[in-house]
Design an enzyme around this catalytic site. Structure first.
Site, PDB file in Angstrom:
ATOM      1  N   HIS A 217      32.661  39.257  33.455  1.00  0.00           N
ATOM      2  CA  HIS A 217      33.842  38.489  33.824  1.00  0.00           C
ATOM      3  C   HIS A 217      34.618  39.117  34.965  1.00  0.00           C
ATOM      4  O   HIS A 217      34.930  38.424  35.931  1.00  0.00           O
ATOM      5  CB  HIS A 217      34.728  38.119  32.635  1.00  0.00           C
ATOM      6  CG  HIS A 217      35.596  36.983  33.051  1.00  0.00           C
ATOM      7  ND1 HIS A 217      35.120  35.715  33.193  1.00  0.00           N
ATOM      8  CD2 HIS A 217      36.859  36.968  33.518  1.00  0.00           C
ATOM      9  CE1 HIS A 217      36.074  34.947  33.715  1.00  0.00           C
ATOM     10  NE2 HIS A 217      37.145  35.686  33.918  1.00  0.00           N
TER      11      HIS A 217
ATOM     12  N   HIS B 283      34.926  34.479  26.349  1.00  0.00           N
ATOM     13  CA  HIS B 283      34.945  33.014  26.541  1.00  0.00           C
ATOM     14  C   HIS B 283      33.618  32.524  27.101  1.00  0.00           C
ATOM     15  O   HIS B 283      33.392  31.324  27.163  1.00  0.00           O
ATOM     16  CB  HIS B 283      36.133  32.577  27.412  1.00  0.00           C
ATOM     17  CG  HIS B 283      36.082  33.043  28.832  1.00  0.00           C
ATOM     18  ND1 HIS B 283      37.194  33.356  29.543  1.00  0.00           N
ATOM     19  CD2 HIS B 283      35.046  33.249  29.669  1.00  0.00           C
ATOM     20  CE1 HIS B 283      36.853  33.738  30.764  1.00  0.00           C
ATOM     21  NE2 HIS B 283      35.551  33.684  30.861  1.00  0.00           N
ATOM     22  N   HIS B 284      32.751  33.449  27.514  1.00  0.00           N
ATOM     23  CA  HIS B 284      31.405  33.051  27.940  1.00  0.00           C
ATOM     24  C   HIS B 284      30.495  32.829  26.736  1.00  0.00           C
ATOM     25  O   HIS B 284      29.353  32.429  26.899  1.00  0.00           O
ATOM     26  CB  HIS B 284      30.793  34.124  28.838  1.00  0.00           C
ATOM     27  CG  HIS B 284      31.503  34.276  30.145  1.00  0.00           C
ATOM     28  ND1 HIS B 284      31.161  33.572  31.265  1.00  0.00           N
ATOM     29  CD2 HIS B 284      32.558  35.040  30.503  1.00  0.00           C
ATOM     30  CE1 HIS B 284      31.966  33.903  32.258  1.00  0.00           C
ATOM     31  NE2 HIS B 284      32.824  34.789  31.818  1.00  0.00           N
TER      32      HIS B 284
ATOM     33  N   LYS C  66      48.994  31.596  43.307  1.00  0.00           N
ATOM     34  CA  LYS C  66      48.325  31.732  44.594  1.00  0.00           C
ATOM     35  C   LYS C  66      48.151  30.388  45.280  1.00  0.00           C
ATOM     36  O   LYS C  66      48.472  30.232  46.459  1.00  0.00           O
ATOM     37  CB  LYS C  66      46.954  32.382  44.406  1.00  0.00           C
ATOM     38  CG  LYS C  66      47.088  33.837  44.067  1.00  0.00           C
ATOM     39  CD  LYS C  66      45.748  34.496  43.961  1.00  0.00           C
ATOM     40  CE  LYS C  66      45.878  35.978  44.192  1.00  0.00           C
ATOM     41  NZ  LYS C  66      46.209  36.324  45.576  1.00  0.00           N
TER      42      LYS C  66
ATOM     43  N   TYR D 226      35.659  37.910  39.400  1.00  0.00           N
ATOM     44  CA  TYR D 226      36.860  38.144  40.212  1.00  0.00           C
ATOM     45  C   TYR D 226      36.551  39.079  41.360  1.00  0.00           C
ATOM     46  O   TYR D 226      37.188  39.005  42.414  1.00  0.00           O
ATOM     47  CB  TYR D 226      38.002  38.658  39.346  1.00  0.00           C
ATOM     48  CG  TYR D 226      38.427  37.580  38.379  1.00  0.00           C
ATOM     49  CD1 TYR D 226      39.134  36.489  38.846  1.00  0.00           C
ATOM     50  CD2 TYR D 226      38.053  37.607  37.054  1.00  0.00           C
ATOM     51  CE1 TYR D 226      39.478  35.452  38.011  1.00  0.00           C
ATOM     52  CE2 TYR D 226      38.387  36.577  36.204  1.00  0.00           C
ATOM     53  CZ  TYR D 226      39.099  35.496  36.679  1.00  0.00           C
ATOM     54  OH  TYR D 226      39.406  34.480  35.850  1.00  0.00           O
TER      55      TYR D 226
ATOM     56  N   SER E 268      44.352  34.086  52.569  1.00  0.00           N
ATOM     57  CA  SER E 268      45.751  34.463  52.778  1.00  0.00           C
ATOM     58  C   SER E 268      45.985  35.004  54.191  1.00  0.00           C
ATOM     59  O   SER E 268      47.119  35.080  54.636  1.00  0.00           O
ATOM     60  CB  SER E 268      46.180  35.516  51.762  1.00  0.00           C
ATOM     61  OG  SER E 268      45.948  35.052  50.460  1.00  0.00           O
TER      62      SER E 268
ATOM     63  N   THR F 150      46.740  32.428  39.036  1.00  0.00           N
ATOM     64  CA  THR F 150      45.906  31.707  39.999  1.00  0.00           C
ATOM     65  C   THR F 150      46.690  30.553  40.608  1.00  0.00           C
ATOM     66  O   THR F 150      46.625  30.295  41.815  1.00  0.00           O
ATOM     67  CB  THR F 150      44.618  31.207  39.336  1.00  0.00           C
ATOM     68  OG1 THR F 150      44.052  32.277  38.583  1.00  0.00           O
ATOM     69  CG2 THR F 150      43.612  30.751  40.360  1.00  0.00           C
TER      70      THR F 150
ATOM     71  N   GLU G 143      33.370  40.746  37.178  1.00  0.00           N
ATOM     72  CA  GLU G 143      32.474  40.512  38.305  1.00  0.00           C
ATOM     73  C   GLU G 143      32.814  39.214  39.046  1.00  0.00           C
ATOM     74  O   GLU G 143      32.770  39.170  40.274  1.00  0.00           O
ATOM     75  CB  GLU G 143      31.024  40.492  37.819  1.00  0.00           C
ATOM     76  CG  GLU G 143      29.994  39.985  38.814  1.00  0.00           C
ATOM     77  CD  GLU G 143      29.777  40.916  39.992  1.00  0.00           C
ATOM     78  OE1 GLU G 143      30.172  42.090  39.893  1.00  0.00           O
ATOM     79  OE2 GLU G 143      29.215  40.460  40.998  1.00  0.00           O
TER      80      GLU G 143
ATOM     81  N   TRP H 288      19.956  34.787  35.202  1.00  0.00           N
ATOM     82  CA  TRP H 288      20.590  35.927  35.892  1.00  0.00           C
ATOM     83  C   TRP H 288      21.398  36.780  34.911  1.00  0.00           C
ATOM     84  O   TRP H 288      21.672  37.936  35.188  1.00  0.00           O
ATOM     85  CB  TRP H 288      21.454  35.456  37.061  1.00  0.00           C
ATOM     86  CG  TRP H 288      22.863  35.098  36.708  1.00  0.00           C
ATOM     87  CD1 TRP H 288      23.309  33.880  36.279  1.00  0.00           C
ATOM     88  CD2 TRP H 288      24.012  35.948  36.739  1.00  0.00           C
ATOM     89  NE1 TRP H 288      24.662  33.935  36.035  1.00  0.00           N
ATOM     90  CE2 TRP H 288      25.125  35.186  36.315  1.00  0.00           C
ATOM     91  CE3 TRP H 288      24.230  37.278  37.094  1.00  0.00           C
ATOM     92  CZ2 TRP H 288      26.415  35.711  36.221  1.00  0.00           C
ATOM     93  CZ3 TRP H 288      25.522  37.797  36.996  1.00  0.00           C
ATOM     94  CH2 TRP H 288      26.595  37.014  36.570  1.00  0.00           C
TER      95      TRP H 288
ATOM     96  N   HIS I 128      17.557  33.249  42.135  1.00  0.00           N
ATOM     97  CA  HIS I 128      18.608  32.616  42.933  1.00  0.00           C
ATOM     98  C   HIS I 128      19.971  33.197  42.536  1.00  0.00           C
ATOM     99  O   HIS I 128      20.758  33.607  43.391  1.00  0.00           O
ATOM    100  CB  HIS I 128      18.593  31.100  42.731  1.00  0.00           C
ATOM    101  CG  HIS I 128      19.818  30.402  43.222  1.00  0.00           C
ATOM    102  ND1 HIS I 128      20.084  30.218  44.558  1.00  0.00           N
ATOM    103  CD2 HIS I 128      20.875  29.858  42.563  1.00  0.00           C
ATOM    104  CE1 HIS I 128      21.244  29.583  44.697  1.00  0.00           C
ATOM    105  NE2 HIS I 128      21.743  29.360  43.496  1.00  0.00           N
TER     106      HIS I 128
ATOM    107  N   ARG J 182      21.405  23.336  31.269  1.00  0.00           N
ATOM    108  CA  ARG J 182      21.063  24.050  32.490  1.00  0.00           C
ATOM    109  C   ARG J 182      19.740  24.773  32.287  1.00  0.00           C
ATOM    110  O   ARG J 182      19.239  24.851  31.177  1.00  0.00           O
ATOM    111  CB  ARG J 182      22.183  25.026  32.858  1.00  0.00           C
ATOM    112  CG  ARG J 182      22.402  26.120  31.845  1.00  0.00           C
ATOM    113  CD  ARG J 182      23.680  26.905  32.114  1.00  0.00           C
ATOM    114  NE  ARG J 182      23.478  27.901  33.167  1.00  0.00           N
ATOM    115  CZ  ARG J 182      24.164  29.055  33.231  1.00  0.00           C
ATOM    116  NH1 ARG J 182      25.086  29.341  32.328  1.00  0.00           N
ATOM    117  NH2 ARG J 182      23.947  29.887  34.205  1.00  0.00           N
TER     118      ARG J 182
ATOM    119  N   ASP K 153      38.285  55.047  61.140  1.00  0.00           N
ATOM    120  CA  ASP K 153      37.007  54.692  60.500  1.00  0.00           C
ATOM    121  C   ASP K 153      37.231  54.672  58.991  1.00  0.00           C
ATOM    122  O   ASP K 153      38.359  54.833  58.532  1.00  0.00           O
ATOM    123  CB  ASP K 153      35.903  55.690  60.870  1.00  0.00           C
ATOM    124  CG  ASP K 153      34.512  55.069  60.760  1.00  0.00           C
ATOM    125  OD1 ASP K 153      34.202  54.514  59.682  1.00  0.00           O
ATOM    126  OD2 ASP K 153      33.747  55.124  61.734  1.00  0.00           O
TER     127      ASP K 153
ATOM    128  N   SER L  38      25.327  51.403  44.892  1.00  0.00           N
ATOM    129  CA  SER L  38      25.805  51.015  46.212  1.00  0.00           C
ATOM    130  C   SER L  38      27.233  50.477  46.130  1.00  0.00           C
ATOM    131  O   SER L  38      28.104  50.871  46.907  1.00  0.00           O
ATOM    132  CB  SER L  38      24.865  49.958  46.796  1.00  0.00           C
ATOM    133  OG  SER L  38      25.482  49.278  47.849  1.00  0.00           O
ATOM    134  N   SER L  39      27.482  49.605  45.152  1.00  0.00           N
ATOM    135  CA  SER L  39      28.823  49.020  45.029  1.00  0.00           C
ATOM    136  C   SER L  39      29.862  50.076  44.703  1.00  0.00           C
ATOM    137  O   SER L  39      30.975  50.047  45.225  1.00  0.00           O
ATOM    138  CB  SER L  39      28.860  47.977  43.914  1.00  0.00           C
ATOM    139  OG  SER L  39      28.023  46.926  44.205  1.00  0.00           O
TER     140      SER L  39
END
Lengths: 528, 199
Positions: free
Chosen positions: A256, A305-306, A334, A260, A271, A331, A258, A146, A76, A453, A105, A172-173
């Site tokens: 991390h 921090h993870h 924004k 963002y 926006s 943040t 990722e 994951w 998932h 979890r 294009d 790909s990315s």
């Protein structure tokens, strides 16, 4: 002679049927492919979430066995991150960036075709082990979460499928990002200076740089796993002098930025939408650009921090805590700018605006719980509990996904030439917005009460809120079928959309006809 | 226009490749940081070569000159074997009370329960982590890989000193060892280990 000229002038000619899609180098076709791929992945990952919530509906083991449950949570996460959210934003970038900057294009159209067509194969390779093992219920898909932490993931015997799937996804990315950067830097219409670009283009430019910086690090991490597993190295293998904690550092150095990568394009979408329905230009455009860049920079220096509970020295905990909490500043800039854009605006609440306003409100809730988690001493209580699950679903579902859905409603008339069914779309919004909170808000309580979890069973004290959460989950999941129905209905017909679609929509994409012709801006527009 | 795009793409590809290299550069960088701060249990003397059994012996002797008889620290031992490894592994002394600066020797016992020769490596983990740099090993079965023949059992020593500078708030140190199967073939002699001990 005259007929030859006539057919040559007919720019809309392209192969039809399946080859149109296989060989296409048109940014609109590729955008469409990306969006449909991510929709299929959203439903696949969503079905897995339904299995998870069905198992957690009651305490005890009912629906699946524990390994299958672990496989569901793992797949998932992977499918939603790499299959649904990221390709959806790349799809939007493909459709919109050339039209927004007045380019005919993407810069590298053939590579664009590759970037997309790698994806289905990567996805197949990722899910393939789920179908190995005789029958579906004893599938052998990855079941290590994951984040694929070592040493658990190193013991998985079909690891090569996973590793090469990640390599392909990364490839790909990276190709997609190179394309987007080259397009934005080289192909803007004359007069479109960087600081005149729509904010969606800005956020994607920064996102693309993040992708180029961190996807190779992820590729490095999985390559180390590969050589550890099959070629006798010991990067993460404790017995050979390696260190599993090193894996967490390398992973989160990717991981991390990722998060963002998934949320910055969403910031861009919101926006674009909020000024349209507030009938006011975006408040603080320049500060939005700088805030985005600041968030991107900070994302590189906060990864640990993870892993506050991994056993870091106090100085490290303090540093990562302060750096993390600092992200709240850009943040908040924004969020205040979006609010200030709406302030005293002539607001109307068409469906895209509803999703965008819900985004601002609910993403901020996710941001606040992020602050709580960023406080190192407090994190020891929240770490690996449902509080974390609630936090990242608020920022990724009601954040990233809500913004993507908002974008689909906002630009669907431009893509298809038809207005969507406003009544059904409003139902879709309200059912989703209410059920998503029923789904995720109770998970805060579960986490604070100590429910870990990634477990298929739990103590009976957690039964009530899990039941509520599961009901919310089923409703939220079903309501996305309605979304699919609305999108198909809009493609097949509906009220004719005007070129501008929304009365105060601003931007080059609204100056072309609806539906957008196959080729747009072959002569670059002039920007005053 | 087209060559312009190719140039941009080329530069970006170089950045991507550099970042791929950076991922690998994190490995030595991590070791440097951990060694510099003495964290994360990186008192793994096996690979570094800087800290040999001989050096451990020498440092231990130095610390033993300042025995702190007024203080007692409880040292506990905890043993596990990694998944899929059929060894019996236990601490013969579950815990000992020591004075800081006092050289102490304890024994562990491992037995290979399989019918194959196995080369294994014990990996230590010490709690609380602030105590790591105050725990000096003079001799340890974790310094080398251990080869046990099929069905063979062996007692293994650990000789250590607790540094008298150990922060006052730490009264108990827990040392956990996990045996990992290295997957190596057992040789007649583990040449690398012999070399290391003789250094």
């Amino acid at each position: 002679m005259s007929t030859a000229t006539a057919t040559h002038d007919q720019h809309d000619h392209h192969p039809t049927g399946i080859t149109r899609w296989l060989f296409t180098t048109n940014h609109k076709d590729i955008g469409t492919l990306y969006l449909w791929f991510s929709f299929i992945m959203l439903l696949t990952g969503g079905a897995m979430a339904m299995v998870i919530r069905a198992e957690l509906l009651y305490p005890g083991m009912q629906v699946v066995d524990p390994n299958f449950f672990n496989m569901m949570t793992t797949m998932h996460g992977l499918i939603m991150v790499f299959g649904a959210i990221m390709p959806a934003t790349v799809g939007l970038a493909n459709w919109l960036i050339p039209m927004m900057i007045g380019a005919p294009d993407m810069a590298l159209p053939r590579m664009n075709n590759w970037s997309f067509w790698i994806l289905p194969f990567a996805a197949l390779m990722l899910v393939a082990p789920m179908f190995m093992g005789g029958n579906f219920s004893s599938g052998q898909g990855p079941a290590f979460g994951w984040t694929f932490y070592q040493p658990l993931s190193g013991q998985y015997d079909k690891l090569a499928f996973f590793i090469f799937a990640v390599h392909l996804l990364g490839l790909s990315s990276i190709m997609g990002s190179i394309n987007i950067i080259a397009t934005i830097l080289n192909m803007r219409a004359p007069g479109m200076t960087l600081m005149k670009m729509p904010l969606f283009v800005w956020t994607w430019l920064i996102t693309a740089f993040l992708l180029i910086a961190v996807m190779p690090v992820l590729a490095g991490a999985v390559t180390m796993m590969l050589t550890d597993k099959y070629f006798g190295t010991s990067f993460f293998h404790a017995a050979g002098g390696g260190d599993p904690v090193l894996f967490q550092h390398v992973f989160w150095f990717f991981g991390h930025p990722e998060v963002y990568i998934m949320i910055l394009p969403a910031f861009g979408i919101v926006s674009q939408i909020i000024p349209t329905f507030s009938r006011k230009p975006l408040f603080g455009y320049a500060s939005m650009v700088y805030a985005t860049a600041a968030i991107a920079f900070l994302s590189f220096i906060v990864w640990a921090h993870h892993m506050f509970t991994v056993g870091m020295p106090v100085a490290g905990e303090l540093y990562f805590m302060y750096a993390t909490v600092m992200i709240a500043v850009p943040t908040a800039v924004k969020v205040f700018n979006w609010t200030a854009t709406m302030w005293k605006g002539s607001l109307t609440f068409e469906t895209p605006m509803l999703w965008a306003v819900a985004f601002v409100f609910l993403f901020t809730i996710g941001g606040f719980t992020g602050l709580m988690l960023g406080v190192a001493p407090a994190d020891f209580q929240y770490h690996d509990t449902y509080f974390v699950v609630a936090h990242f679903h608020y920022v990724l579902v009601t954040g990233a996904l809500f913004a993507i859905i908002a974008a689909v409603y906002y630009w669907l008339p431009k893509w298809t030439g038809h207005m969507y069914d406003e009544k059904l779309a409003k139902i879709h919004f309200w059912v989703s917005a209410i059920s998503v909170n029923v789904l995720f808000f109770p998970q805060h309580f579960l986490g604070l009460a100590g429910m870990p979890r990634r477990i298929p069973d739990y103590a009976v004290q957690f039964a009530d809120w899990n039941f509520v959460s599961s009901i919310g989950g089923f409703v939220f999941g079903l309501s996305q079928i309605l979304f699919l129905f609305i999108v198909i209905k809009t493609i097949r017909g509906g009220a004719k959309a005007t070129d501008r679609v929304w009365d105060s929509a601003d931007g080059l994409e609204w100056t072309v006809p609806s539906p957008a012709p196959y080729h747009t801006f072959e002569t670059a527009p002039e920007i005053k | 226009m087209n060559s312009h795009n190719k140039k941009t793409a080329g530069k970006l590809v170089v950045i991507a490749m550099l970042m791929f290299g950076f991922g690998f550069a994190l490995v030595p960088l991590y070791s440097l940081v951990c060694d510099a701060f003495g964290i994360n249990g990186r008192f793994l003397e096996i690979e570094s070569g800087e800290f040999t059994a001989v050096e451990g012996e020498r440092q231990g002797e130095l610390l033993a000159r300042r025995v702190d008889k007024d203080r007692t620290v409880n040292v506990q031992f905890f043993t596990t074997v990694n998944q899929n490894m059929d060894w019996k592994f236990k601490a013969l002394d579950k815990s000992v009370k020591v004075h800081p600066g006092e050289i102490t020797e304890v024994r562990f016992y491992a037995k290979n329960m399989t019918d194959k020769d196995v080369v294994a490596q014990a990996i230590p983990s010490l709690q609380p982590s602030q105590a790591i740099k105050y725990f000096t090993k003079m001799e340890c079965f974790c310094f080398t890989q251990q080869t046990l023949r099929a069905g063979e059992g062996r007692e293994m020593p650990l000789k250590f000193v607790v540094n008298p500078d150990l922060p006052k708030n730490i009264g108990t140190i827990t040392l956990a060892y996990t045996f990992f199967d290295t997957g190596l073939k057992a040789k007649a002699e583990q040449k690398k280990n012999v070399a290391l001990v003789n250094q």
